[in-house]
Design a protein around this motif. Sequence first.
Motif, PDB file in Angstrom:
ATOM      1  N   LEU A 112       0.836  -1.202   0.000  1.00  0.00           N
ATOM      2  CA  LEU A 112       0.000   0.000   0.000  1.00  0.00           C
ATOM      3  C   LEU A 112       0.873   1.255   0.000  1.00  0.00           C
ATOM      4  O   LEU A 112       0.571   2.221  -0.699  1.00  0.00           O
ATOM      5  CB  LEU A 112      -0.953   0.009   1.197  1.00  0.00           C
ATOM      6  CG  LEU A 112      -1.907   1.196   1.279  1.00  0.00           C
ATOM      7  CD1 LEU A 112      -2.776   1.315   0.028  1.00  0.00           C
ATOM      8  CD2 LEU A 112      -2.791   1.088   2.525  1.00  0.00           C
ATOM      9  N   ASP A 113       1.962   1.234   0.756  1.00  0.00           N
ATOM     10  CA  ASP A 113       2.866   2.393   0.778  1.00  0.00           C
ATOM     11  C   ASP A 113       3.415   2.682  -0.623  1.00  0.00           C
ATOM     12  O   ASP A 113       3.472   3.836  -1.050  1.00  0.00           O
ATOM     13  CB  ASP A 113       4.016   2.163   1.759  1.00  0.00           C
ATOM     14  CG  ASP A 113       3.564   2.229   3.216  1.00  0.00           C
ATOM     15  OD1 ASP A 113       2.507   2.816   3.502  1.00  0.00           O
ATOM     16  OD2 ASP A 113       4.288   1.691   4.075  1.00  0.00           O
ATOM     17  N   VAL A 134       2.013  -0.184   7.943  1.00  0.00           N
ATOM     18  CA  VAL A 134       1.420   0.506   6.804  1.00  0.00           C
ATOM     19  C   VAL A 134       1.105   1.946   7.196  1.00  0.00           C
ATOM     20  O   VAL A 134       0.526   2.193   8.253  1.00  0.00           O
ATOM     21  CB  VAL A 134       0.112  -0.205   6.361  1.00  0.00           C
ATOM     22  CG1 VAL A 134      -0.538   0.524   5.208  1.00  0.00           C
ATOM     23  CG2 VAL A 134       0.374  -1.647   6.007  1.00  0.00           C
ATOM     24  N   ASN A 135       1.469   2.883   6.325  1.00  0.00           N
ATOM     25  CA  ASN A 135       1.141   4.291   6.541  1.00  0.00           C
ATOM     26  C   ASN A 135      -0.014   4.668   5.627  1.00  0.00           C
ATOM     27  O   ASN A 135       0.105   4.566   4.409  1.00  0.00           O
ATOM     28  CB  ASN A 135       2.355   5.166   6.233  1.00  0.00           C
ATOM     29  CG  ASN A 135       3.501   4.855   7.153  1.00  0.00           C
ATOM     30  OD1 ASN A 135       3.380   4.993   8.353  1.00  0.00           O
ATOM     31  ND2 ASN A 135       4.608   4.405   6.596  1.00  0.00           N
ATOM     32  N   TYR A 136      -1.118   5.085   6.226  1.00  0.00           N
ATOM     33  CA  TYR A 136      -2.290   5.452   5.436  1.00  0.00           C
ATOM     34  C   TYR A 136      -2.953   6.668   6.060  1.00  0.00           C
ATOM     35  O   TYR A 136      -3.299   6.657   7.244  1.00  0.00           O
ATOM     36  CB  TYR A 136      -3.280   4.283   5.356  1.00  0.00           C
ATOM     37  CG  TYR A 136      -4.528   4.578   4.576  1.00  0.00           C
ATOM     38  CD1 TYR A 136      -4.468   4.909   3.230  1.00  0.00           C
ATOM     39  CD2 TYR A 136      -5.768   4.549   5.188  1.00  0.00           C
ATOM     40  CE1 TYR A 136      -5.611   5.192   2.509  1.00  0.00           C
ATOM     41  CE2 TYR A 136      -6.924   4.822   4.477  1.00  0.00           C
ATOM     42  CZ  TYR A 136      -6.843   5.138   3.136  1.00  0.00           C
ATOM     43  OH  TYR A 136      -7.980   5.418   2.425  1.00  0.00           O
ATOM     44  N   GLN A 137      -3.097   7.708   5.292  1.00  0.00           N
ATOM     45  CA  GLN A 137      -3.725   8.967   5.698  1.00  0.00           C
ATOM     46  C   GLN A 137      -3.163   9.516   7.011  1.00  0.00           C
ATOM     47  O   GLN A 137      -3.881   9.904   7.913  1.00  0.00           O
ATOM     48  CB  GLN A 137      -5.240   8.795   5.794  1.00  0.00           C
ATOM     49  CG  GLN A 137      -5.884   8.539   4.447  1.00  0.00           C
ATOM     50  CD  GLN A 137      -7.395   8.544   4.487  1.00  0.00           C
ATOM     51  OE1 GLN A 137      -8.002   8.215   5.515  1.00  0.00           O
ATOM     52  NE2 GLN A 137      -7.998   8.908   3.379  1.00  0.00           N
ATOM     53  N   GLY A 138      -1.837   9.517   7.092  1.00  0.00           N
ATOM     54  CA  GLY A 138      -1.166  10.124   8.232  1.00  0.00           C
ATOM     55  C   GLY A 138      -1.068   9.253   9.472  1.00  0.00           C
ATOM     56  O   GLY A 138      -0.571   9.706  10.497  1.00  0.00           O
ATOM     57  N   THR A 184      -7.607  10.403  -4.766  1.00  0.00           N
ATOM     58  CA  THR A 184      -7.310  11.313  -3.661  1.00  0.00           C
ATOM     59  C   THR A 184      -6.821  10.570  -2.421  1.00  0.00           C
ATOM     60  O   THR A 184      -6.473  11.196  -1.436  1.00  0.00           O
ATOM     61  CB  THR A 184      -8.547  12.143  -3.288  1.00  0.00           C
ATOM     62  OG1 THR A 184      -9.591  11.260  -2.870  1.00  0.00           O
ATOM     63  CG2 THR A 184      -9.012  12.999  -4.450  1.00  0.00           C
ATOM     64  N   GLY A 185      -6.830   9.235  -2.459  1.00  0.00           N
ATOM     65  CA  GLY A 185      -6.323   8.442  -1.346  1.00  0.00           C
ATOM     66  C   GLY A 185      -7.371   7.964  -0.361  1.00  0.00           C
ATOM     67  O   GLY A 185      -7.029   7.353   0.643  1.00  0.00           O
ATOM     68  N   SER A 186      -8.641   8.235  -0.615  1.00  0.00           N
ATOM     69  CA  SER A 186      -9.682   7.760   0.300  1.00  0.00           C
ATOM     70  C   SER A 186     -10.458   6.603  -0.325  1.00  0.00           C
ATOM     71  O   SER A 186     -10.554   6.489  -1.545  1.00  0.00           O
ATOM     72  CB  SER A 186     -10.634   8.902   0.669  1.00  0.00           C
ATOM     73  OG  SER A 186     -11.259   9.404  -0.481  1.00  0.00           O
ATOM     74  N   VAL A 187     -11.003   5.746   0.533  1.00  0.00           N
ATOM     75  CA  VAL A 187     -11.739   4.580   0.064  1.00  0.00           C
ATOM     76  C   VAL A 187     -13.009   5.029  -0.644  1.00  0.00           C
ATOM     77  O   VAL A 187     -13.797   5.804  -0.109  1.00  0.00           O
ATOM     78  CB  VAL A 187     -12.087   3.635   1.236  1.00  0.00           C
ATOM     79  CG1 VAL A 187     -12.981   2.495   0.763  1.00  0.00           C
ATOM     80  CG2 VAL A 187     -10.826   3.090   1.878  1.00  0.00           C
TER      81      VAL A 187
END
Length: 151
Positions: free
Chosen positions: A27-28, A87-91, A130-133
């Motif tokens: 994911l990164d 995992v880094n996701y949305q900060g 935009t990185g959101s589900v």
Amino acid sequence: MKKILLALFLLLGTLSIQAQEIRWMSLDEALAKQKKNPKPILMNVYTDWYGPCKMMDANTFHDAAVADFINKNYYAVKFNAEGNSSVNYQGTTYTNPGYDPNRKGRNSAHDLTKFLKVQQYPSIFVIGKTGSVQTSIVGYRTPEQLLSDLR
């Protein structure tokens, strides 16, 4: 001449087999690529022990039409819902503090799995540009069903 033709045939056969495989990444990695070249991420959330996850991997994700469609339209992520990755996701950094490497079969759910509120395996999440589900697809899908869901 026969040797050249045989070599060409083997090379083309190897290339066609490689073209039928999904290019999985973390994911990164997918989020980093998405920043440079925006396109959605298809994240397959699976477990090692569950039969439908194994069937989806063997039957659906190894289908040539599915692999070609996903490779052209998405960054593909294979995420073990009970794995030990960071995992880094949305900060936020997500881990699996309850992971036990000696446990056979089921393990504790990864914090990202909990954040996504995964109810069933396998689950597919489409993460928009935009990185959101944006959407989720729950349960086993045949190649035809998955292509229909993604189009």
